[in-house]
Design a protein around this motif. Structure first.
Motif, PDB file in Angstrom:
ATOM      1  N   ASN A  19       0.797  -1.231   0.000  1.00 29.13           N
ATOM      2  CA  ASN A  19       0.000   0.000   0.000  1.00 29.13           C
ATOM      3  C   ASN A  19       0.829   1.280   0.000  1.00 29.13           C
ATOM      4  N   CYS A  61      -1.555   3.368  10.557  1.00 28.13           N
ATOM      5  CA  CYS A  61      -2.163   2.059  10.822  1.00 28.13           C
ATOM      6  C   CYS A  61      -2.021   1.658  12.295  1.00 28.13           C
ATOM      7  N   CYS A  64      -5.000   3.453  14.013  1.00 30.15           N
ATOM      8  CA  CYS A  64      -6.265   3.511  13.281  1.00 30.15           C
ATOM      9  C   CYS A  64      -7.415   2.970  14.140  1.00 30.15           C
ATOM     10  N   HIS A  66     -10.360   2.273  12.828  1.00 26.26           N
ATOM     11  CA  HIS A  66     -11.142   1.376  11.968  1.00 26.26           C
ATOM     12  C   HIS A  66     -10.196   0.592  11.051  1.00 26.26           C
ATOM     13  N   PRO A  67      -9.416  -0.311  11.635  1.00 31.96           N
ATOM     14  CA  PRO A  67      -8.425  -1.027  10.822  1.00 31.96           C
ATOM     15  C   PRO A  67      -9.064  -1.854   9.702  1.00 31.96           C
ATOM     16  N   CYS A  68      -8.460  -1.771   8.527  1.00 33.41           N
ATOM     17  CA  CYS A  68      -8.969  -2.501   7.361  1.00 33.41           C
ATOM     18  C   CYS A  68      -8.422  -3.924   7.310  1.00 33.41           C
ATOM     19  N   GLY A  69      -7.344  -4.176   8.037  1.00 33.71           N
ATOM     20  CA  GLY A  69      -6.745  -5.501   8.044  1.00 33.71           C
ATOM     21  C   GLY A  69      -5.614  -5.673   7.054  1.00 33.71           C
ATOM     22  N   ASN A  70      -5.412  -4.720   6.155  1.00 31.42           N
ATOM     23  CA  ASN A  70      -4.368  -4.851   5.133  1.00 31.42           C
ATOM     24  C   ASN A  70      -2.969  -4.960   5.721  1.00 31.42           C
ATOM     25  N   SER A  72      -2.466  -5.746   9.102  1.00 31.36           N
ATOM     26  CA  SER A  72      -2.535  -6.504  10.357  1.00 31.36           C
ATOM     27  C   SER A  72      -1.699  -7.770  10.266  1.00 31.36           C
TER      28      SER A  72
END
Length: 139
Positions: A19, A61, A64, A66-70, A72
């Motif tokens: 990312n 990150c 964050c 509202h973590p998106c998991g990308n 994690s």
């Protein structure tokens, strides 16, 4: 699988790299972690280095809401639940990465792709592509 916590953290790091790109330290962190996967005495230290690098790459990150998991760490239990043929190919791919990195100072995109593939249950042929690319590069 040896080094599960390190593998989990590496998968998260590759998400951050995908990312946001790498820093001047990323290749060295990845190289050291892959080469030291079997050294359980260094597991906590390596995970810390990986997390530090991940937070350099993607500082937002870490906080964050509202973590998106990308980025994690990977849920390693999923790795254990994969079919035996997939687990075997992942092990073989890790060995190919270790072999390549033991012979080269560079960390090619293939290694990052291989680490990312560890987080997915793909057809064994997908892992074989990475293995072949790494083996061909070692010759």
């Amino acid at each position: 699988m040896q080094g599960e916590k390190v593998i989990s953290a590496l998968i998260g790091l590759t998400g951050a790299v995908a990312n946001n790109g790498k820093t001047e330290h990323t290749d060295q962190v990845v190289r050291e972690a892959v080469l030291q996967l079997s050294d359980s005495s260094r597991e906590a230290e390596l995970v810390e280095k990986i997390h530090t690098e991940k937070h350099r790459i993607a500082p937002d990150c870490a906080t964050c809401t509202h973590p998106c998991g990308n980025t994690s760490d990977y849920e390693i239990e999923k790795l254990r639940q994969a079919e035996k043929s997939v687990q075997d190919k992942k092990e073989e791919m890790l060995l190919a990465m270790k072999q390549y990195l033991s012979e080269s100072e560079t960390v090619p995109e293939t290694v990052y792709r291989g680490i990312a593939y560890l987080g997915y249950d793909l057809e064994p042929e997908s892992y074989e592509e990475i293995i072949t690319e790494l083996q061909m590069s070692c010759r």
